[in-house]
Design a protein around this motif. Structure first.
Motif, PDB file in Angstrom:
ATOM      1  N   THR A   1       0.866  -1.142   0.044  1.00 53.05           N
ATOM      2  CA  THR A   1      -0.140   0.115   0.091  1.00 53.05           C
ATOM      3  C   THR A   1       0.687   1.434   0.074  1.00 53.05           C
ATOM      4  OG1 THR A   1      -1.780  -1.233   1.241  1.00 53.05           O
ATOM      5  CG2 THR A   1      -1.885   1.247   0.974  1.00 53.05           C
ATOM      6  N   GLY A   2       1.917   1.335   0.979  1.00 51.79           N
ATOM      7  CA  GLY A   2       2.716   2.370   1.077  1.00 51.79           C
ATOM      8  C   GLY A   2       2.282   3.407   1.640  1.00 51.79           C
ATOM      9  N   PHE A   3       2.873   4.742   1.811  1.00 48.54           N
ATOM     10  CA  PHE A   3       2.444   5.901   2.576  1.00 48.54           C
ATOM     11  C   PHE A   3       2.455   6.985   1.681  1.00 48.54           C
ATOM     12  CE2 PHE A   3       4.008   8.837   5.902  1.00 48.54           C
ATOM     13  CZ  PHE A   3       2.653   9.230   6.456  1.00 48.54           C
ATOM     14  N   ILE A   4       1.580   7.749   1.379  1.00 45.93           N
ATOM     15  CA  ILE A   4       1.445   8.864   0.804  1.00 45.93           C
ATOM     16  C   ILE A   4       1.114  10.069   1.570  1.00 45.93           C
ATOM     17  CG2 ILE A   4       0.136  10.395  -1.298  1.00 45.93           C
ATOM     18  CD1 ILE A   4      -0.542   7.314  -2.476  1.00 45.93           C
ATOM     19  N   PHE A   5       1.781  11.234   1.312  1.00 46.82           N
ATOM     20  CA  PHE A   5       1.795  12.345   2.052  1.00 46.82           C
ATOM     21  C   PHE A   5       2.139  13.595   1.325  1.00 46.82           C
ATOM     22  CE2 PHE A   5       6.207  11.103   2.792  1.00 46.82           C
ATOM     23  CZ  PHE A   5       7.115  12.367   2.773  1.00 46.82           C
ATOM     24  N   LYS A   6       1.776  14.876   1.753  1.00 48.48           N
ATOM     25  CA  LYS A   6       2.156  16.083   1.285  1.00 48.48           C
ATOM     26  C   LYS A   6       2.582  16.896   2.209  1.00 48.48           C
ATOM     27  CE  LYS A   6       0.003  19.961  -1.340  1.00 48.48           C
ATOM     28  NZ  LYS A   6      -1.399  20.403  -1.986  1.00 48.48           N
ATOM     29  N   ALA A   7       3.662  17.540   1.981  1.00 50.38           N
ATOM     30  CA  ALA A   7       4.597  18.442   3.045  1.00 50.38           C
ATOM     31  C   ALA A   7       4.353  19.918   2.308  1.00 50.38           C
ATOM     32  CB  ALA A   7       5.923  18.130   3.156  1.00 50.38           C
ATOM     33  N   THR A   8       3.734  20.833   3.087  1.00 51.95           N
ATOM     34  CA  THR A   8       3.629  22.165   2.458  1.00 51.95           C
ATOM     35  C   THR A   8       4.629  22.965   2.671  1.00 51.95           C
ATOM     36  OG1 THR A   8       2.736  22.865   4.805  1.00 51.95           O
ATOM     37  CG2 THR A   8       1.188  22.247   3.210  1.00 51.95           C
ATOM     38  N   SER A   9       5.745  22.690   3.579  1.00 58.75           N
ATOM     39  CA  SER A   9       7.158  23.268   3.693  1.00 58.75           C
ATOM     40  C   SER A   9       8.072  22.207   3.839  1.00 58.75           C
ATOM     41  CB  SER A   9       7.103  24.343   4.801  1.00 58.75           C
ATOM     42  OG  SER A   9       6.458  25.325   4.755  1.00 58.75           O
ATOM     43  N   PRO A  10       8.484  21.669   2.786  1.00 52.07           N
ATOM     44  CA  PRO A  10       9.468  20.734   2.603  1.00 52.07           C
ATOM     45  C   PRO A  10      10.711  20.861   3.634  1.00 52.07           C
ATOM     46  CG  PRO A  10       8.715  20.937   0.441  1.00 52.07           C
ATOM     47  CD  PRO A  10       8.374  22.269   1.128  1.00 52.07           C
ATOM     48  N   SER A  11      11.315  21.878   3.594  1.00 52.87           N
ATOM     49  CA  SER A  11      12.558  22.207   4.531  1.00 52.87           C
ATOM     50  C   SER A  11      12.100  22.182   5.918  1.00 52.87           C
ATOM     51  CB  SER A  11      13.142  23.373   4.150  1.00 52.87           C
ATOM     52  OG  SER A  11      13.567  23.608   2.739  1.00 52.87           O
ATOM     53  N   LEU A  12      10.842  22.505   6.419  1.00 56.26           N
ATOM     54  CA  LEU A  12      10.479  22.422   7.550  1.00 56.26           C
ATOM     55  C   LEU A  12      10.075  21.059   8.280  1.00 56.26           C
ATOM     56  CD1 LEU A  12       8.603  25.753   7.965  1.00 56.26           C
ATOM     57  CD2 LEU A  12      10.806  25.089   8.817  1.00 56.26           C
ATOM     58  N   ALA A  13       9.233  20.447   7.212  1.00 50.54           N
ATOM     59  CA  ALA A  13       8.595  19.044   7.640  1.00 50.54           C
ATOM     60  C   ALA A  13       9.787  18.085   7.816  1.00 50.54           C
ATOM     61  CB  ALA A  13       7.740  18.857   6.568  1.00 50.54           C
ATOM     62  N   ILE A  14       9.506  17.319   8.863  1.00 47.47           N
ATOM     63  CA  ILE A  14      10.488  16.398   9.210  1.00 47.47           C
ATOM     64  C   ILE A  14       9.708  14.847   9.187  1.00 47.47           C
ATOM     65  CG2 ILE A  14      11.655  15.068  11.214  1.00 47.47           C
ATOM     66  CD1 ILE A  14      13.188  17.644  10.375  1.00 47.47           C
ATOM     67  N   LEU A  15      10.645  14.054   8.313  1.00 50.04           N
ATOM     68  CA  LEU A  15      10.135  12.555   8.159  1.00 50.04           C
ATOM     69  C   LEU A  15      10.817  11.579   9.063  1.00 50.04           C
ATOM     70  CD1 LEU A  15       8.540  10.399   6.406  1.00 50.04           C
ATOM     71  CD2 LEU A  15      10.737  10.365   4.782  1.00 50.04           C
ATOM     72  N   THR A  16      10.266  10.979   9.924  1.00 49.92           N
ATOM     73  CA  THR A  16      10.877   9.823  10.700  1.00 49.92           C
ATOM     74  C   THR A  16      10.653   8.405  10.631  1.00 49.92           C
ATOM     75  OG1 THR A  16       8.899  10.057  12.458  1.00 49.92           O
ATOM     76  CG2 THR A  16      10.832  11.597  12.716  1.00 49.92           C
TER      77      THR A  16
END
Length: 486
Positions: free
Chosen positions: A413-428
């Protein structure tokens, strides 16, 4: 690393000396080795909470400067010798001469005589061998002057604390203690102001004398915020420090977001520090709160407590790993320049394919009849947004039974997401073991800004709670497929 220092997020520690909290004795456990541990983790702003120590019987009637959470009343009260902490910093810099500058945040609660001792120790241990960035008193800095770059101060220390604008013998400065939240109030528009009080009483309470030998070594001048019009006219060496409770009040009470805009404008040229006051901390709750909101305001020194591992430390480790965990990482352009255009949003799809060489949890190792340890691993992915302090999305893979060597996760299935500010958003990414009782135990984790994601099959290295890949973590990793979606 050639931009002014104000253009960088700087890895910052609050109560650096704190190792843990002794719940049974209801008191903190202090350890001078925490300074060295923080530096090797990548922290570049350390806190020295300095008080008058208890004088020794038959010795000097003036106590030694000590590091503690509150003023020691007895000889056995928890404290750290300030000379030991300073020598730890010296030891690190002599072994890592190309390190980017270390900011020593001195929260000064000392009497005049003890401050003279403190200044003497700082000079003997750091200043005498040229490790301190000394302010230039010949010409006062103009408002338009920028802070020096981290590259120009490599291998040296920057002292931050109270300092008069003009250093003279016996100079007096207004007391700007960071933890004094009670002096800040807000009007109907959410604008902070100073409580009205009798002028003479105010001066008696707030004026403290600073020895010139200490002031002469202090490069960054901590000043209490009163009005934004005044703050924006201060030289760039002036620093504001806000407790998180005060910062939340400032941003919540202002309906037109004028304070947020003023704060972003201030941090484009000045340094701002945030910390969690002990007044806001229940000893049974987390010592840290989410740093993302403070980063999104442009605050450079978002101070965290590194004595207890949590998801907020994982985010901080990921934030600064982008620049090799050197303690400095460049802020996005829209936070460096007040008039810059915001970032474009990014959407991604992630599939966790497999893992490799996953170690067992620290707390308990299950073993088979042959004596070989095994784990039941699964992976959690979280995305934390930058503009507001909340979790944007979460994804969990299936559990793979008894295979930590090369588990394959059926993550179709995977994981789909949207980041409005890619430099601020953190992926863990966090890897967990699910034991026979259904209890989840953390194995390791990794984090990165969303702006660092690249398309294709990518290896994600895993780190332990000290942000290292030592021992069993040397080869621990995940294989993740990343694809940009529209």
């Amino acid at each position: 690393m050639s931009h002014p220092m104000s253009n960088y997020w700087i890895m910052s520690s609050h109560d650096t000396y704190l190792d843990c909290w002794n719940q049974r004795a209801d008191q903190p456990v202090l350890d001078e080795q925490m300074y060295l541990a923080a530096l090797y983790r990548g922290v570049r702003c350390l806190e020295l909470d300095v008080w008058d120590g208890v004088p020794t019987i038959g010795g000097d009637s003036i106590g030694e400067p000590v590091i503690a959470r509150e003023k020691p009343k007895l000889k056995d009260d928890p404290s750290v010798n300030v000379k030991v902490a300073l020598k730890s910093i010296q030891q690190y810099l002599l072994a890592n001469k190309k390190s980017y500058p270390i900011i020593i945040n001195i929260e000064n609660h000392c009497s005049y005589k003890v401050q003279e001792k403190l200044a003497k120790y700082i000079f003997e241990i750091l200043g005498s061998i040229g490790l301190i960035v000394v302010p230039d008193n010949s010409d006062s800095m103009d408002v338009s002057d920028l802070l020096p770059s981290p590259a120009s101060m490599r291998g040296r220390v920057v002292i931050m604390g109270k300092r008069p604008n003009i250093v003279m013998d016996g100079a007096k400065v207004v007391n700007d203690d960071f933890d004094d939240e009670n002096d800040t109030v807000f009007d109907d528009e959410g604008i902070p102001n100073v409580k009205s009080r009798d002028e003479e009483e105010y001066e008696m309470e707030k004026v403290t004398e600073i020895p010139p030998q200490l002031a002469n070594m202090t490069f960054l001048h901590t000043t209490k915020h009163k009005y934004w019009d005044k703050s924006l006219q201060l030289p760039s060496t002036h620093v504001h420090s806000f407790a998180e409770g005060v910062l939340e009040q400032m941003t919540e009470k202002n309906k037109e977001e004028q304070i947020i805009q003023n704060l972003k404008k201030f941090t484009s040229s000045h340094i701002c520090r945030t910390f969690r006051s002990w007044k806001d901390v229940d000893k049974t709750s987390e010592l840290n709160t989410d740093p993302l909101f403070k980063w999104s305001l442009g605050c450079q020194l978002v101070s965290l407590n590194y004595s207890t591992y949590d998801e907020h430390l994982l985010k901080a480790d990921g934030r600064f790993r982008r620049n090799g965990s050197c303690g400095y990482t460049l802020k996005p352009e829209f936070l460096r320049s007040y008039d810059a255009v915001p970032e474009r949003p990014e959407s991604w799809k992630l599939n966790v394919l497999c893992g490799s060489c996953l170690p067992t949890p620290d707390s308990k190792q299950q073993r088979t009849s042959t004596g070989i340890s095994f784990i039941n691993p699964f992976v959690k992915i979280n995305v934390y947004g930058g503009d507001i302090e909340q979790r944007k999305g979460e994804h969990t893979t299936c559990v793979v039974g008894r295979n930590g060597l090369n588990p394959v996760f059926d993550d179709k299935t995977g994981f789909i997401f949207k980041a409005t500010s890619p430099s601020l958003a953190i992926l863990t990414f966090t890897v967990w073991h699910k034991n026979a009782e259904g209890i989840e135990e953390l194995i390791g984790g990794s984090a990165m800004p969303v702006s660092c994601i690249r398309e294709g099959c990518r290896s994600v290295p895993l780190f332990d709670k000290q942000n290292t890949r030592a021992g069993p973590y040397a080869y621990a990793s995940l294989l993740v497929k990343a694809k940009r979606v529209t």
